[in-house]
Design a protein around this motif. Structure first.
Motif, PDB file in Angstrom:
ATOM      1  N   ARG A   8       0.833  -1.208   0.000  1.00  0.00           N
ATOM      2  CA  ARG A   8       0.000   0.000   0.000  1.00  0.00           C
ATOM      3  C   ARG A   8       0.864   1.253   0.000  1.00  0.00           C
ATOM      4  O   ARG A   8       1.829   1.333   0.763  1.00  0.00           O
ATOM      5  N   GLY A   9       0.500   2.200  -0.822  1.00  0.00           N
ATOM      6  CA  GLY A   9       1.198   3.482  -0.835  1.00  0.00           C
ATOM      7  C   GLY A   9       1.120   4.154   0.527  1.00  0.00           C
ATOM      8  O   GLY A   9       0.102   4.094   1.196  1.00  0.00           O
ATOM      9  N   MET A  10       2.231   4.756   0.960  1.00  0.00           N
ATOM     10  CA  MET A  10       2.341   5.515   2.212  1.00  0.00           C
ATOM     11  C   MET A  10       2.209   4.666   3.484  1.00  0.00           C
ATOM     12  O   MET A  10       2.152   5.210   4.585  1.00  0.00           O
ATOM     13  N   ASP A  11       2.188   3.350   3.330  1.00  0.00           N
ATOM     14  CA  ASP A  11       2.086   2.472   4.511  1.00  0.00           C
ATOM     15  C   ASP A  11       3.494   2.209   5.068  1.00  0.00           C
ATOM     16  O   ASP A  11       4.058   1.131   4.900  1.00  0.00           O
ATOM     17  N   PHE A  12       4.044   3.209   5.750  1.00  0.00           N
ATOM     18  CA  PHE A  12       5.420   3.099   6.251  1.00  0.00           C
ATOM     19  C   PHE A  12       5.533   2.116   7.403  1.00  0.00           C
ATOM     20  O   PHE A  12       6.613   1.601   7.683  1.00  0.00           O
ATOM     21  N   ALA A  13       4.430   1.829   8.080  1.00  0.00           N
ATOM     22  CA  ALA A  13       4.463   0.872   9.190  1.00  0.00           C
ATOM     23  C   ALA A  13       4.851  -0.528   8.693  1.00  0.00           C
ATOM     24  O   ALA A  13       5.541  -1.266   9.384  1.00  0.00           O
ATOM     25  N   ARG A  14       4.414  -0.864   7.478  1.00  0.00           N
ATOM     26  CA  ARG A  14       4.691  -2.206   6.950  1.00  0.00           C
ATOM     27  C   ARG A  14       5.783  -2.213   5.881  1.00  0.00           C
ATOM     28  O   ARG A  14       6.125  -3.259   5.331  1.00  0.00           O
ATOM     29  N   ALA A  15       6.330  -1.034   5.572  1.00  0.00           N
ATOM     30  CA  ALA A  15       7.334  -0.940   4.507  1.00  0.00           C
ATOM     31  C   ALA A  15       8.556  -1.777   4.837  1.00  0.00           C
ATOM     32  O   ALA A  15       9.108  -1.680   5.938  1.00  0.00           O
ATOM     33  N   GLY A  16       8.960  -2.613   3.927  1.00  0.00           N
ATOM     34  CA  GLY A  16      10.121  -3.466   4.122  1.00  0.00           C
ATOM     35  C   GLY A  16       9.760  -4.884   4.522  1.00  0.00           C
ATOM     36  O   GLY A  16      10.613  -5.770   4.521  1.00  0.00           O
ATOM     37  N   GLN A  17       8.498  -5.111   4.863  1.00  0.00           N
ATOM     38  CA  GLN A  17       8.098  -6.446   5.335  1.00  0.00           C
ATOM     39  C   GLN A  17       8.120  -7.495   4.225  1.00  0.00           C
ATOM     40  O   GLN A  17       8.450  -8.656   4.476  1.00  0.00           O
ATOM     41  N   ALA A  18       7.773  -7.089   3.005  1.00  0.00           N
ATOM     42  CA  ALA A  18       7.808  -8.054   1.896  1.00  0.00           C
ATOM     43  C   ALA A  18       9.248  -8.498   1.663  1.00  0.00           C
ATOM     44  O   ALA A  18       9.531  -9.700   1.561  1.00  0.00           O
ATOM     45  N   ALA A  19      10.179  -7.527   1.615  1.00  0.00           N
ATOM     46  CA  ALA A  19      11.596  -7.858   1.406  1.00  0.00           C
ATOM     47  C   ALA A  19      12.111  -8.757   2.533  1.00  0.00           C
ATOM     48  O   ALA A  19      12.849  -9.719   2.290  1.00  0.00           O
ATOM     49  N   CYS A  55       0.329   4.301  -5.557  1.00  0.00           N
ATOM     50  CA  CYS A  55      -0.881   4.184  -4.726  1.00  0.00           C
ATOM     51  C   CYS A  55      -0.942   2.805  -4.080  1.00  0.00           C
ATOM     52  O   CYS A  55      -1.092   2.679  -2.880  1.00  0.00           O
ATOM     53  N   HIS A  56      -0.851   1.793  -4.902  1.00  0.00           N
ATOM     54  CA  HIS A  56      -0.791   0.427  -4.374  1.00  0.00           C
ATOM     55  C   HIS A  56      -0.206  -0.492  -5.430  1.00  0.00           C
ATOM     56  O   HIS A  56      -0.141  -0.122  -6.619  1.00  0.00           O
ATOM     57  N   GLY A  57       0.216  -1.663  -5.000  1.00  0.00           N
ATOM     58  CA  GLY A  57       0.813  -2.571  -5.970  1.00  0.00           C
ATOM     59  C   GLY A  57       1.121  -3.921  -5.367  1.00  0.00           C
ATOM     60  O   GLY A  57       0.676  -4.238  -4.258  1.00  0.00           O
ATOM     61  N   THR A  58       1.873  -4.695  -6.124  1.00  0.00           N
ATOM     62  CA  THR A  58       2.278  -6.014  -5.645  1.00  0.00           C
ATOM     63  C   THR A  58       3.768  -6.217  -5.912  1.00  0.00           C
ATOM     64  O   THR A  58       4.319  -5.677  -6.868  1.00  0.00           O
ATOM     65  N   ILE A  59       4.370  -7.006  -5.036  1.00  0.00           N
ATOM     66  CA  ILE A  59       5.729  -7.494  -5.249  1.00  0.00           C
ATOM     67  C   ILE A  59       5.618  -9.011  -5.368  1.00  0.00           C
ATOM     68  O   ILE A  59       5.057  -9.659  -4.487  1.00  0.00           O
ATOM     69  N   THR A  60       6.134  -9.547  -6.454  1.00  0.00           N
ATOM     70  CA  THR A  60       6.131 -11.002  -6.626  1.00  0.00           C
ATOM     71  C   THR A  60       7.567 -11.486  -6.747  1.00  0.00           C
ATOM     72  O   THR A  60       8.358 -10.899  -7.478  1.00  0.00           O
ATOM     73  N   ALA A  61       7.883 -12.541  -6.015  1.00  0.00           N
ATOM     74  CA  ALA A  61       9.206 -13.165  -6.106  1.00  0.00           C
ATOM     75  C   ALA A  61       9.039 -14.547  -6.730  1.00  0.00           C
ATOM     76  O   ALA A  61       8.271 -15.371  -6.230  1.00  0.00           O
ATOM     77  N   ILE A  70      12.232 -10.697  -9.331  1.00  0.00           N
ATOM     78  CA  ILE A  70      11.317  -9.862  -8.556  1.00  0.00           C
ATOM     79  C   ILE A  70      10.535  -8.994  -9.527  1.00  0.00           C
ATOM     80  O   ILE A  70      11.126  -8.282 -10.346  1.00  0.00           O
ATOM     81  N   VAL A  71       9.205  -9.072  -9.443  1.00  0.00           N
ATOM     82  CA  VAL A  71       8.360  -8.232 -10.294  1.00  0.00           C
ATOM     83  C   VAL A  71       7.554  -7.297  -9.393  1.00  0.00           C
ATOM     84  O   VAL A  71       6.866  -7.741  -8.481  1.00  0.00           O
ATOM     85  N   ALA A  72       7.680  -6.003  -9.639  1.00  0.00           N
ATOM     86  CA  ALA A  72       6.921  -4.997  -8.894  1.00  0.00           C
ATOM     87  C   ALA A  72       5.941  -4.347  -9.849  1.00  0.00           C
ATOM     88  O   ALA A  72       6.333  -3.813 -10.881  1.00  0.00           O
ATOM     89  N   ARG A  73       4.656  -4.423  -9.524  1.00  0.00           N
ATOM     90  CA  ARG A  73       3.615  -3.790 -10.357  1.00  0.00           C
ATOM     91  C   ARG A  73       2.867  -2.801  -9.512  1.00  0.00           C
ATOM     92  O   ARG A  73       2.492  -3.140  -8.385  1.00  0.00           O
ATOM     93  N   ASP A  74       2.625  -1.637 -10.020  1.00  0.00           N
ATOM     94  CA  ASP A  74       1.805  -0.720  -9.239  1.00  0.00           C
ATOM     95  C   ASP A  74       0.844   0.082 -10.084  1.00  0.00           C
ATOM     96  O   ASP A  74       1.003   0.221 -11.292  1.00  0.00           O
ATOM     97  N   ARG A  75      -0.176   0.589  -9.382  1.00  0.00           N
ATOM     98  CA  ARG A  75      -1.065   1.620  -9.910  1.00  0.00           C
ATOM     99  C   ARG A  75      -0.576   2.918  -9.305  1.00  0.00           C
ATOM    100  O   ARG A  75      -0.406   2.999  -8.085  1.00  0.00           O
ATOM    101  N   GLY A  76      -0.304   3.896 -10.129  1.00  0.00           N
ATOM    102  CA  GLY A  76       0.223   5.128  -9.584  1.00  0.00           C
ATOM    103  C   GLY A  76       0.511   6.120 -10.687  1.00  0.00           C
ATOM    104  O   GLY A  76      -0.011   5.987 -11.795  1.00  0.00           O
ATOM    105  N   PRO A  77       1.348   7.084 -10.402  1.00  0.00           N
ATOM    106  CA  PRO A  77       1.599   8.173 -11.360  1.00  0.00           C
ATOM    107  C   PRO A  77       2.439   7.756 -12.565  1.00  0.00           C
ATOM    108  O   PRO A  77       2.459   8.455 -13.573  1.00  0.00           O
ATOM    109  N   GLY A  78       3.148   6.622 -12.454  1.00  0.00           N
ATOM    110  CA  GLY A  78       4.042   6.218 -13.527  1.00  0.00           C
ATOM    111  C   GLY A  78       5.317   7.052 -13.534  1.00  0.00           C
ATOM    112  O   GLY A  78       5.460   7.996 -12.748  1.00  0.00           O
TER     113      GLY A  78
END
Ligand code: ATP
Ligand code: MG
Length: 138
Positions: A8-19, A55-61, A70-78
């Motif tokens: 999720r965009g701006m979700d700093f509490a969980r940022a880094g958890q996927a990695a 805004c939001h996206g997915t990380i796939t390993a 690693i594939v990162a896809r997002d919806r956002g400004p581009g």
């Protein structure tokens, strides 16, 4: 093996958890430390770019003994100018993000350094897809 995480965009509490989760799985699979390190730099920078810039996206390993993709896809400004975004020190991160310690403009250059193959596709006002491959060289 395939792992997927919603980011999720701006979700700093969980940022880094996927990695961190990807790191754990690779270590448990017995992947060499050097390969794990390169994959995690790539995954972390891609994850943070979704948190900070999209805004939001997915990380796939996609994990195999030969490589990790690693594939990162997002919806956002581009990204309007990909070669510019790839330059060291280029960042559009606003001051409040820089105060948090992000926005040095080193994420994409770091990904480029650590990945064996990198592809970026982006459409302004739609989103971005980044595919980065790390070979397991022993
Ligand atoms: N997923 C994305 N969506 C939209 N823009 C992006 C995305 N990823 C990167 N960018 C753009 O590319 C620029 C450079 O990205 P890079 O990761 O190199 O630096 P940064 O994220 O700004 O700072 P750092 O990664 O050092 O904290 C960003 O500032 C942003 O303008
Ligand atoms: Mg970044």
């Amino acid at each position: 093996m395939q792992l997927q995480f919603d980011i999720r965009g701006m979700d700093f509490a969980r940022a880094g958890q996927a990695a961190a989760q990807i790191k754990k799985v690779l270590q448990q699979a017995g992947m060499p430390a050097g390969t794990v390190r390169r994959v995690i730099i790539v995954a972390y920078e891609l994850e943070l770019n979704i948190v900070i810039h999209a805004c939001h996206g997915t990380i796939t390993a996609h994990i195999s003994p030969e490589m990790v993709k690693i594939v990162a896809r997002d919806r956002g400004p581009g990204i309007p100018d990909i070669p510019l975004a790839m330059q060291e020190g280029y960042s559009t991160a606003p001051p409040h993000i820089r105060e948090m310690g992000f926005g040095a403009g080193m994420g994409l250059p770091n990904i480029k350094k650590n990945a064996d193959h990198l592809e970026i596709e982006s459409e302004v006002n739609q989103g971005t897809v980044v595919m980065a491959m790390v070979l397991n060289k022993v």
